[in-house]
Design an enzyme around this catalytic site. Structure first.
Site, mmCIF file in Angstrom:
data_model
loop_
_atom_site.group_PDB
_atom_site.id
_atom_site.type_symbol
_atom_site.label_atom_id
_atom_site.label_comp_id
_atom_site.label_asym_id
_atom_site.label_seq_id
_atom_site.Cartn_x
_atom_site.Cartn_y
_atom_site.Cartn_z
ATOM 1 N N THR A 69 -4.045 -1.623 -7.243
ATOM 2 C CA THR A 69 -4.170 0.210 -7.694
ATOM 3 C C THR A 69 -3.628 0.940 -8.157
ATOM 4 O O THR A 69 -2.431 1.373 -7.455
ATOM 5 C CB THR A 69 -5.738 0.414 -6.426
ATOM 6 O OG1 THR A 69 -6.048 1.406 -6.823
ATOM 7 C CG2 THR A 69 -4.714 0.663 -5.325
ATOM 8 N N GLY A 87 -13.230 -1.687 -7.780
ATOM 9 C CA GLY A 87 -14.493 -0.933 -7.846
ATOM 10 C C GLY A 87 -14.388 0.188 -6.514
ATOM 11 O O GLY A 87 -15.667 0.505 -5.670
ATOM 12 N N GLY A 88 -13.459 0.836 -5.761
ATOM 13 C CA GLY A 88 -13.633 1.739 -4.733
ATOM 14 C C GLY A 88 -14.307 0.799 -3.635
ATOM 15 O O GLY A 88 -14.185 -0.283 -3.380
ATOM 16 N N ARG A 96 0.309 -1.297 0.308
ATOM 17 C CA ARG A 96 -0.613 0.323 -0.223
ATOM 18 C C ARG A 96 0.829 0.934 -0.050
ATOM 19 O O ARG A 96 2.236 1.457 0.454
ATOM 20 C CB ARG A 96 -0.791 -0.419 1.099
ATOM 21 C CG ARG A 96 -1.436 0.608 1.343
ATOM 22 C CD ARG A 96 -2.729 0.996 0.512
ATOM 23 N NE ARG A 96 -4.042 1.877 1.054
ATOM 24 C CZ ARG A 96 -5.102 2.192 -0.124
ATOM 25 N NH1 ARG A 96 -4.732 2.059 -1.457
ATOM 26 N NH2 ARG A 96 -6.376 2.839 0.077
ATOM 27 N N SER A 99 -7.993 0.958 2.989
ATOM 28 C CA SER A 99 -8.703 0.818 1.607
ATOM 29 C C SER A 99 -9.699 -0.216 1.295
ATOM 30 O O SER A 99 -9.693 -0.741 2.635
ATOM 31 C CB SER A 99 -7.266 -0.330 1.017
ATOM 32 O OG SER A 99 -8.097 -1.409 -0.346
ATOM 33 N N THR A 133 -8.726 0.080 -9.341
ATOM 34 C CA THR A 133 -7.973 -1.209 -9.224
ATOM 35 C C THR A 133 -8.594 -1.886 -10.173
ATOM 36 O O THR A 133 -9.119 -2.078 -11.372
ATOM 37 C CB THR A 133 -8.924 -1.478 -7.882
ATOM 38 O OG1 THR A 133 -10.228 -0.918 -7.716
ATOM 39 C CG2 THR A 133 -8.189 -0.473 -6.562
#
Length: 607
Positions: A436, A513-514, A122, A490, A418
């Site tokens: 992402t 897709g968030g 991340r 996230s 993503t």
């Protein structure tokens, strides 16, 4: 406690409308026996659905045929699932640049036949970032569109460092070999697909305002390149050659790092504070995966915080187990109204907890100092008891355990972007990786890696996953506020599922897709292992969910009777585009079957 990987000191020490059916047949012919008749996807938004083949030895599910084929090539050469994931990610950087790439981050779950590991790549906030990063001079939070474009939103990328960490442990092929498919494609070019063209059209105005991005992604007339245009990326090819030769050091220091910092700091309107020291000091993390028993038979493993994915997915599924009289989940082949009511009420409760508690565990302690308090059976039973015949519309967070510090819930704000990759290799090793750059086209900044050549890779806007408002009206801090070096919360939900009785791997899945990633993953998991559908059938079901606000339904996919039944239960409905990109592999007698989301361009290949 999460740990920095032992080899990872400073970076300088690291060495070492659908797409045409005919096109897809050519790309996957080597892996599939034939192309048969492919039904169009449910929304007509992406590639046609691949055949329901069973792969006896190995399989790759990825968001673009060229990326999936690169992964399969590595598996055929004796590479591991992790080797294939590296090759897939490098090709995705080229062909799906709006969603993921080396300018972003990723979460990777891997199974080596003995244990599950969670590799955290991340992005991190630069050292100069503080709580006021997304506040205007008057103290009010910026609008998302105001914050996202430019250097302010760019987090320190983590994908390259994380993939090298995982490959050092689990790779079977030489590191440099994994980059060859992407380098070749970058040099020779690839055809702009309908999906990529649509993404360019939708973001034309913002890309036009960024000189480098405009020069590469738009033609001389200022219009997006048309479908079928052959697009080469010599800058990316040169950057990847350096990483292939010298490892992650070639990304985190030297010309590539200098150019990233120049793009971030030099934005004329919205600069950021990232430095060379931020890049050189990036460390991937290996975290303890979260594995949760579901329906007695299944052991579901996912990513811990800073991801909220596993916690929310398993909270929702756990509450559903504890609700009486939910009824059959399907009615005439679609999610039934009574089941949708129960699911979206459970979602409200899970998202209320997510907003209150989940953030980077290096900065924010869990309730009761254990994230599993949110999945405790008694806690989920108390939460499920709040579900009534009429919708609560907005839920409040629960009290899973004593809080080591006072916290305020984060207000809802947009999440996007993503891509997802699921892989099983010939030895039964597996990967589930979600990757992402956050929003579509990220920060809209293109780095050419200091090459001076056309093209390059997009830089993320991951810092907008932090809460823009750091505190509430009472001055209580939001758990997911900006802090130097912190990883933003996230929704990515890479998932591996095992048979709890004998330990066999059963499934690898996830989605882009968030915040809706959580719902896409839960839907696929529930309707395959929970309701007995094949992966492709589960993927193609209409999408739905709630982020603790309106009940969201995929536009045009639910009959009027379902909408009316939900309104009668008190739901405020919002029909919206819910464009998932689920990639799933499921064990069946004789091997593996896959599901690739027809809303995008994903395919499943294997042998």
């Amino acid at each position: 406690m999460p740990r920095a990987l032992p080899w990872a000191g400073a970076a300088r020490r690291w060495r070492g409308g659908v797409q045409r059916r005919a096109l897809l047949c050519v790309l996957v012919a080597a892996a599939l026996a034939g192309c048969g008749t492919w039904p169009s996807g449910p929304s007509g938004a992406g590639a046609s659905t691949p055949p329901r083949a069973t792969f006896s030895r190995m399989a790759v599910a990825a968001a673009h045929p060229l990326a999936a084929q690169a992964g399969l090539q590595m598996l055929r050469e004796g590479g591991s699932a992790v080797d294939a994931a590296v090759a897939v990610q490098m090709v995705l950087t080229l062909v799906e640049p709006q969603a993921s790439g080396i300018g972003g981050g990723a979460f990777l779950l891997t199974w080596d036949g003995r244990r599950v590991q969670a590799f955290d790549g991340r992005e991190r906030a630069p050292g100069a970032a503080g709580e006021a990063l997304f506040l205007r001079p008057d103290g009010s939070p910026m609008a998302f569109a105001e914050a996202v474009v430019g250097g302010r939103s760019v987090g320190v990328p983590g994908a390259v460092a994380m993939l090298q960490a995982a490959q050092r442990q689990h790779g079977r092929l030489p590191w440099g070999r994994l980059f060859e498919p992407a380098i070749r494609l970058a040099e020779e070019g690839f055809d702009v697909t309908p999906y990529l063209h649509r993404q360019l059209v939708q973001e034309k105005a913002t890309l036009q305002a960024q000189p480098r991005a405009a020069a590469y992604w738009l033609g001389p007339d200022g219009e997006p390149w048309p479908v079928g245009h052959r697009l080469r990326n010599p800058a990316l090819a040169q950057v990847l050659r350096g990483i292939a030769r010298d490892g992650a050091a070639a990304f985190y220091e030297g010309p590539v790092a200098v150019d990233i910092v120049a793009q971030v700091q030099g934005h004329p309107v919205n600069p950021g504070g990232m430095t060379l020291a931020d890049l050189d000091g990036y460390l991937p993390r290996e975290r303890a995966p979260m594995c949760t028993l579901w329906r007695v038979r299944y052991r579901v493993c996912g990513f811990p915080p800073p991801s909220s994915g596993h916690l929310a997915v398993m909270q929702m599924l756990g509450m559903l187990e504890r609700l009486p009289n939910v009824g059959e989940p399907l009615q005439q082949g679609l999610p039934a109204p009574a089941w949708l009511h129960a699911y979206t009420e459970a979602a409200r409760l899970a998202f209320a907890d997510r907003a209150a508690y989940v953030a980077d565990p290096d900065y924010v302690p869990a309730p009761g100092n254990d994230w599993n308090t949110l999945l405790d059976g008694n806690y989920l039973r108390r939460r499920a008891a709040l579900v009534k015949p009429v919708s609560m519309r907005t839920a409040q967070p629960g009290q899973p355990g004593p809080l080591p510090q006072a916290q305020a819930p984060q207000a809802e704000q947009p999440e996007y972007g993503t891509s997802h990759v699921s892989i099983v290799d010939a030895q039964g090793r597996a990967v589930s990786m979600t990757t992402t750059i956050e929003a579509v086209w990220g920060s809209r900044l293109l780095s050419d890696g200091g090459t001076g050549l056309p093209g390059g890779f997009m830089l993320n806007n991951e810092l907008t996953d932090f809460s823009f408002a750091p505190r509430d009206a009472q001055g209580r801090p939001v758990a997911n506020r900006v802090q130097p070096g912190k990883r933003p919360r996230s929704s990515m939900s890479p998932t591996l599922v095992f048979d709890a009785r004998d330990g066999r791997l059963l499934m690898s899945l996830g989605s882009p897709g968030g915040a809706a990633i959580i719902h896409y993953t839960a839907k696929t998991l529930f309707f395959t292992l929970g309701a007995g559908l094949a992966p492709q059938a589960a993927v193609e079901l209409p999408n739905f969910g709630s982020m603790n606000g309106p009940t969201l339904l995929e536009q045009g996919r639910f009959p009027a009777a379902t909408l009316q039944a939900l309104r009668e239960r008190g739901h405020e409905l919002s029909e919206v585009a819910l464009d998932s990109g689920i990639q799933a592999l499921l064990r069946v007698p004789g091997g593996w079957v896959g599901g690739a989301d027809p809303r995008r361009e994903g395919v499943v290949v294997g042998e």
